[in-house]
Structures are given as structure tokens and as C-alpha cells.
Design an enzyme around this catalytic site. Structure first.
Site, short mmCIF file in Angstrom:
data_model
loop_
_atom_site.label_atom_id
_atom_site.label_comp_id
_atom_site.label_asym_id
_atom_site.label_seq_id
_atom_site.Cartn_x
_atom_site.Cartn_y
_atom_site.Cartn_z
N ARG A 220 16.24 -7.85 56.94
CA ARG A 220 17.73 -8.23 57.27
C ARG A 220 18.50 -8.81 56.03
NH1 ARG A 220 16.99 -10.14 63.82
NH2 ARG A 220 17.00 -8.11 64.42
N GLY B 261 12.71 -3.33 66.13
CA GLY B 261 11.88 -4.16 66.59
C GLY B 261 10.28 -3.86 66.32
N GLY C 146 16.77 -5.78 70.34
CA GLY C 146 17.70 -5.54 71.69
C GLY C 146 18.89 -4.71 71.69
N LYS D 227 6.73 -2.45 78.64
CA LYS D 227 7.24 -2.28 80.02
C LYS D 227 8.17 -0.86 80.01
CE LYS D 227 7.85 -7.04 81.08
NZ LYS D 227 8.70 -8.04 81.02
C1 3PG Z 1 17.35 -10.31 67.31
O1 3PG Z 1 16.57 -10.70 66.53
O2 3PG Z 1 17.07 -9.52 68.13
C2 3PG Z 1 18.75 -10.67 67.16
O3 3PG Z 1 19.15 -11.44 66.04
C3 3PG Z 1 19.40 -11.01 68.18
O4 3PG Z 1 18.93 -12.28 68.75
P1 3PG Z 1 18.83 -12.80 70.03
O5 3PG Z 1 17.96 -11.97 70.81
O6 3PG Z 1 18.29 -14.34 70.13
O7 3PG Z 1 20.32 -12.92 70.48
#
Ligand code: 3PG
Ligand code: MG
Length: 418
Positions: A40, A375, A398, A206
Site C-alpha cells: 500500500r 484482501g 472491503g 461466507k
Molecule cells: C482496509 O484495510 O480494509 C482499509 O484500510 C479500511 O480499514 P477499515 O476496515 O478499518 O475501515
């Protein structure tokens, strides 16, 4: 892109508030926090360099973890400043706050091309609450807003949304960074009219996390390949026994309607035809959440659609790998989100690794465009050392999922139109 990007700006001499996603994994080593994956950070360098070359004065804001309004020392961005300085090959100032007089003095003293990283914005509760007064305080040091934090763009927080509104109201410009632009291009535009066959690979724990994505992609995909624990909810829906597999027993109707929709739309919807199963045994050890650590015993391949009562399915089996790889090899566009099993354990990583290899081969040998939806699938691809063999890997978790669901991301919506 319909939104302004950093390419459209001239920031010479201006104070540019750049929201980045430096929510990187850290590990405590002795009395230090060490960054274990700097993807990142690396992915923002192009944006930062562009703005610095233009003579912008950069004020970087980010969050780290979820400190919930407390100054949690293990969630400080200080180690990120050091790593960033290293990668940029120049000095990066760091200030142990994100608002207030000290921040203002340092920001105002920045020369053109200078860079200042602010401390974790989530040390304040007002960040996640998108408090307008807090957003005003953040905006005090800025003339222009740039959002390169795709991974946090699904959050309507002060630094991702509120501050942009304040700067826009003042007549300042709010633009997407180069990383943000790339993410929106690959996860958005490229999947709008994909080259066919378009193969979607979905895994993870899930069904409920993925159902909106499935529903949306059933409109465009030619094939959907399912793995991971979510496959067992489908098995349950088909009337098979799932033993100790992770299932969402209350989501079988959702699984059934996805299967029905796939059939109606003539989308090939593949579920595993064999599995790697193992027997869970609780140990005395406790994990971070205080739950007993499970040890998996007697792993073996099983092609019985009924899982043994004492075992759980933890990976797709070799016959499934073979059939999925054949479908992937013919793809022209591939979207992958979610691992095929418990890949962190080598005994259950074969399915995920084989899918990673198939995706890499389709990209390298057949010119398929492969997009990895962030992810765990990115983690898996990197673990298999195939990260550089795909077309695009998202830095979002997310955020990628919500964007693939078709949601409007607040961090994007707040940017200026072209
Ligand atoms: C992540 O790592 O998915 C983003 O930086 C968002 O983080 P958060 O889910 O704590 O808002
Ligand atoms: Mg998250």
C-alpha cells in the site's frame, strides 16, 4: 474517468491534502513495530512523485488499525514515515498529531516538493464519525484535496469524505490519485464490458459476504467458480451433509436462488466436486480473540459430497482444481476474489495455489486480463510468488468488495467532477 484526477491539477506552491491508505500489516518485533507488507505504500509513490514534481506541498493523512479514538502506540504511523522516506529517497516529516497548531506550523513551513505525514487520524473519534468540525480542522492546512486511499473509500469518514466537502465548498479542487484511478479503471470500467469468456472465481468464508457480487456478476459472467468455505453452504443447500465445515445454515435459500438465477441466465456455475477434509481438534492454546486454537488432524482428499460427521472441508480437491483450471485457461477476462481454502496452512493451500497458477498462466500465455479483487486473494497470490504475473491486484479489501457490488463509494463521490 468522470472525476478529476491528479493529472488535471496544477498544484505548484499549493498545500495538497493527500489521503492515502497506509493501513499496512505490522508486527511487534522487540520494542518496534515492523511493516510486514508495504504494497500500500509502494502503490502511492507515483501519485506522490507527480505532485512533488509539480511543486506541491504535500500533507499526507491516513489511518492505521482501529484505535477507536485512543492514542494506541502500536497503531502509530511513525514507522510508515520512515519507510516512505526510504522508498521516495527524500526526507518525510512526521508530526504526532493530525490537527492543531503544531500541524499547521509544519504544513505552512513546507517548501514546494516537501512532504509531511500526519499521525493516525483515527486517534480521534471524530474521524470515523465524520464530524464536520473535525473535517474543518483537517482542511485548515490544505488548498487542494487528493484521495489515493481506494482501500478506505467505502468509509464516509472525515479524512475520506468530510474534508473533501469542506475544500470543495471553499472552491478548492478535489481529485483522485493515480492509484485510485487505476482501481476504478480495473474494478469498474474493465468489468463493465469484459472480453469473453469472462470467468469469475469466488472464495472465502461466507456466502453472505459475496451474494451481492454474485448477483451482479451473474449479469456479465460466462462462468462462476466457487471455492472456500462458502462452497459448503451451497452443498448444504443441495441437501448434502457438511460435517464440521463452516456453513451459514440460514443462507441456504440465498445459495439456492443464486443457482437458479445462474441456470436461468445460462451462466456456468461450478461448485467443488471434491475436497480436502480434516478433523478439528481444540487445543489448550488461545488465539488473539481468546478462542481455543484448532488443530487440524488427518487431512485427506474426499470425493464424497457428504462430508464425514467429524471433519470439515478446508480446500478444493484435485479433481476440482483440474476442472477449474480448464475453465480459467479459456478465459479472456478473469476476476478473482477470495481464497479456495485455508491457504495459510500449507496442507490446505494446494487449491488456492493451483488457481493462482492457472490465473497467472492464462494472463501470461493467453493474454487474459486478470483482476484480483483484493484482501486474501492478493495475499495468496503473493504467497505463491505470482503477484507480478497478473494484470491488476487491488489494494482494497472491503472497498473492492463494495465497489464490485456496484455501490457508490463515498470517498469517490466526494471528488470533483471533470
Ligand atoms: C482496509 O484495510 O480494509 C482499509 O484500510 C479500511 O480499514 P477499515 O476496515 O478499518 O475501515
Ligand atoms: Mg478491513
Amino acid at each position: 474517468m468522470a472525476k478529476l484526477t491528479v493529472r488535471d491539477l496544477n498544484v505548484h506552491g499549493k498545500r495538497v491534502f493527500v489521503r492515502v491508505d497506509y493501513n499496512v500489516p505490522l508486527e511487534e518485533q522487540g520494542d518496534q513495530m515492523v511493516i510486514t507488507d508495504e504494497t500500500r505504500i509502494k502503490e502511492t509513490l507515483a501519485t506522490l512523485r507527480l505532485l512533488m514534481e509539480q511543486g506541491g506541498r504535500l500533507i499526507l493523512a491516513a489511518h492505521l488499525g482501529r484505535p477507536k479514538g485512543k492514542r494506541e502506540p502500536t497503531m502509530s504511523l511513525r514507522p510508515v514515515a520512515a519507510r516512505l522516506a526510504d522508498r521516495l529517497g527524500c526526507n518525510v516529516n512526521f508530526v504526532d498529531d493530525c490537527i492543531g497548531e503544531k500541524v499547521e506550523a509544519l504544513a505552512n513551513a513546507l517548501p514546494p516538493g516537501g512532504i509531511l505525514l500526519l499521525e493516525n487520524v483515527r486517534y480521534y473519534d471524530e474521524e470515523a464519525a465524520n464530524d464536520p468540525v473535525f473535517a474543518e480542522k483537517l482542511a485548515k492546512v490544505a488548498d487542494v484535496y487528493v484521495n489515493d486511499a481506494f482501500g478506505a473509500a467505502h468509509r464516509a469518514h472525515a479524512s475520506t469524505e468530510g474534508v473533501a466537502r469542506v475544500i470543495a465548498r471553499r472552491g478548492g479542487k478535489c481529485a483522485a490519485g493515480l492509484l485510485m484511478e487505476r482501481e476504478l479503471k480495473f474494478l469498474g470500467d474493465e468489468l463493465e464490458k469484459p472480453a469473453h469468456p469472462f470467468v469469475v472465481i469466488l472464495g472465502g468464508a461466507k456466502v453472505s459476504d459475496k451474494i451481492k457480487v454474485i448477483d451482479r456478476l451473474l449479469e456479465k459472467a460466462d462462468s462462476i467458480l466457487v471455492g472456500g468455505a462458502m462452497a459448503y453452504t451451497f452443498r448444504l443447500a443441495q441437501g448434502f451433509k457438511t460435517g464440521k465445515s463452516l456453513v451459514e445454515a440460514d443462507k441456504t435459500d440465498v445459495a439456492r436462488s443464486a443457482l437458479a438465477k445462474a441456470e436461468a441466465k445460462n451462466v456456468q456455475f461450478l461448485l467443488p466436486v471434491d475436497d480436502v477434509v480434516a478433523v478439528p481438534v481444540k487445543t489448550e492454546k488461545l488465539d488473539k480473540k481468546g478462542k481455543p486454537v484448532i488443530e487440524w488432524q488427518s487431512p485427506r482428499t474426499s470425493s464424497d459430497m457428504n462430508c464425514p460427521d467429524d471433519a470439515a472441508g478446508l480446500d478444493i480437491g484435485p479433481a476440482t482444481v483440474k476442472s477449474y483450471a480448464e475453465v480459467i485457461a479459456k478465459a479472456k477476462t478473469i476476476l478473482w476474489n477470495g481464497p479456495m481454502g485455508l491457504f495459510e496452512d500449507r496442507r490446505f493451500a494446494a487449491g488456492t495455489n493451483a488457481v493462482a497458477q492457472a490465473v497467472a498462466d492464462a494472463t501470461q500465455q493467453h493474454g487474459a486480463k486478470s483482476i484480483i479483487g483484493g484482501g486474501d486473494s492478493v495475499k495468496a497470490l503473493n504467497q505463491a510468488r505470482l503477484g507480478d504475473k497478473v494484470t491488476f491486484m487491488s489494494t482494497g479489501g472491503g472497498a473492492s468488495l463494495e465497489f464490485l457490488e456496484g455501490a457508490v463509494l463515498p470517498g469517490v463521490a466526494a471528488l470533483s467532477d471533470k
